[in-house]
Write a protein that holds these residues in place. Sequence first.
Motif, short mmCIF file in Angstrom:
data_model
loop_
_atom_site.label_atom_id
_atom_site.label_comp_id
_atom_site.label_asym_id
_atom_site.label_seq_id
_atom_site.Cartn_x
_atom_site.Cartn_y
_atom_site.Cartn_z
N LYS A 43 5.23 -2.53 -0.52
CA LYS A 43 4.81 -3.52 -1.45
C LYS A 43 6.20 -3.70 -2.31
N ILE A 44 6.57 -4.90 -2.58
CA ILE A 44 7.95 -5.12 -3.29
C ILE A 44 7.24 -5.79 -4.71
N ASP A 55 4.88 -14.00 -2.54
CA ASP A 55 4.23 -14.37 -3.50
C ASP A 55 2.62 -14.66 -3.20
N GLY A 56 1.86 -13.78 -2.54
CA GLY A 56 0.42 -13.98 -2.51
C GLY A 56 0.18 -15.05 -1.20
N ILE A 59 2.83 -8.15 -7.39
CA ILE A 59 3.60 -7.96 -6.18
C ILE A 59 4.08 -9.33 -5.60
N LEU A 60 5.53 -9.27 -4.99
CA LEU A 60 6.23 -10.38 -4.67
C LEU A 60 6.18 -10.44 -3.21
N VAL A 61 6.26 -9.33 -2.77
CA VAL A 61 6.32 -9.31 -0.97
C VAL A 61 5.19 -8.07 -0.71
N GLU A 62 4.74 -8.39 0.36
CA GLU A 62 3.68 -7.21 0.76
C GLU A 62 3.93 -7.44 2.39
#
Lengths: 327, 333
Positions: free
Chosen positions: B39-40, B77-78, B5-8
């Motif tokens: 989620k991306i 990014d988390g 997941i890059l973007v959430e």
Amino acid sequence: MKEVVLEVKNLKTHFRTRKGIVKAVDGVSFKVHKGETFALVGESGCGKSVTCMTIMGLIGRKKNEVVEGDIFFKGRNITNISKEERRKLRGKNMSIIFQDPMTSLNPVYTVGTQIAEMPIIHEGKSQSKAKEIAVNMLKKVGIPSPDKRVDEYPHQFSGGMRQRGVIGMSLACNPELLIADEPTTALDVTIQAQILELLRKLKEDTESAIIMITHDLGVVAEVSDSVGVMYAGTLVEKALVKELFKKPLHPYTKGLLKSIPKPGSKERLTIIEGQPPDLHNAPKGCKFYPRCSYAMDKCREEMPKLIEIENGHKAACWLNEVNKNGK
Amino acid sequence: MENNILVEVKNLKKYFPVKSGILSRKKNYLKAVDGLNLKIYKGETIGLVGESGCGKSTTGRLILRLLEPTEGKIFFDGKEITDLDKNKLKSMRKDFQMVFQDPYACLNPRLSIKSIIEEPLKTHKYRPSERKKTVKDLLEKVGIPKSYMDRYPHEFSGGQRQRIGIARALALNPKFIVADEPVAALDVSIQAQILNLMSDLQDEYNLTYLFIAHDLSVVQYISDRIGVMYLGSLVELSESQELFDYTIHPYTRALLSAIPIPDPEIEKRQINLEGEIPSPINPPDGCRFHTRCPYAEEICREKRPEFREVKKEHYVACHLAEKFINKQNTEIR
């Protein structure tokens, strides 16, 4: 074949500018019959709107505008008629729907007043009778509670409703010719679907001839009977809508059809390289040749004419001539 | 999958205050985005579609922190970026960039395109020699001759300007790009050029796109997954082919059937929606779509449906989703 409502012969509209002459429309000819929807497609700046503004007589009165060629409305040449005679035609026999419904209504008059203007001016109807017509028109174009809405101002209408109002206005005197200049471009898809449906129904009811200007080939496929494809001020192809999509003859049309993504397909898009020419100094010869992958020497020298290739399907491309002679 | 997941985005909300008169004390709010979860994943293109005013652009801007969210959390990014201060945000911004809709308005007319593309590099203190090289490389990548470097935006056509906008967004080598209607202002033949360019660049730089558009055929062409928005929240989200073949939400069905198909031979059944989108200042109770939905039942008027996974990787916000599940679309094609 039905009665020809409009015939345009070798129409040229040129603008004199400081940078030189812009040949916005450069020799366009077509006919529109009663009950027919003729679509003019092309990219921005190809002259489709200018063609229609010239037909309506909205261009051609100023010093820097030069109009050549002939426009016949029901057999009568209207190219050079006086301002007063033009006015009698406009709104009554021929009317136009503009692209942007936000700016084509006057914000300080009620929608009803603006629709009623047509029957009052052209048919000498009384105020009360004209208002009745306005209510009827609003009902016809599908505006809920038209008897109340008729007294409202444009800002109280949403985008889709304004466009319906404008369509109602343009149809108030049952014109024989209706020009729709990108009537759905400013609207959302679901509203666009409603407006297209409305235009289709109105055409069946009134048998008006419609010229539909659009850049959206999807819209063309849905509403029109025949199509003219414009490029840099000229018609490059003209055919019945099914013919055009099944068997495009001009390289530009072919490229255009391949460059739109189709629903449900992820095939890589084929593109037309480059961009449309600057009309200040359009190329000699075929205007499409700098972007055409089939360009030959002849294309650079001489402009191809729009000729019939097979049963009513016309194209302006030397390639077709070569193919024909080759057979 | 979770590591990818890059973007959430969690329960994202943006309310804009609306003035309703000098004397009125009660403030009204325009609920542009109202409870959005998304989620991306890394390397994917996610398309956001919807009609004007549905909140898709606001969502894009919120994710990039160009607008402050009213509520909700954004992770990149988390790391949570919802409350990052200016300085930290500035260094984070290297990783997420934006391509704007209007190629005429998004480039400063007084700067040469070299300075335009160079600007983000200057902001992030790159050395001059490095900057010059990057600009040249970028121009080449987006298909504009290097020799045009000192020209000004007005000397370029719409398509070329959009290429310049893309080059600028790529300058800092970002991971994530929000493209807000990047082809809406362009002609079809130019549109195809830009779409192809964007997907080539994605492969080369391993980019993740959030692609915002109102044109469904464009979105389905470029996206791996598509989210459909209506009045500030997602109503359906799934892999793009699945969305076209097994549409669940009645709104998506109507939207799909409304696209004009460039083939006159197709006889399609069109679902015409009655009326128009209700105002986001005063959205309807229950399901936002019930006022226009042909299948609306009692429960739709009362309770707002949850956005839930009804099938693997297929999310829908509809009480009656089970009714439409696994039904092949007959309206289109």
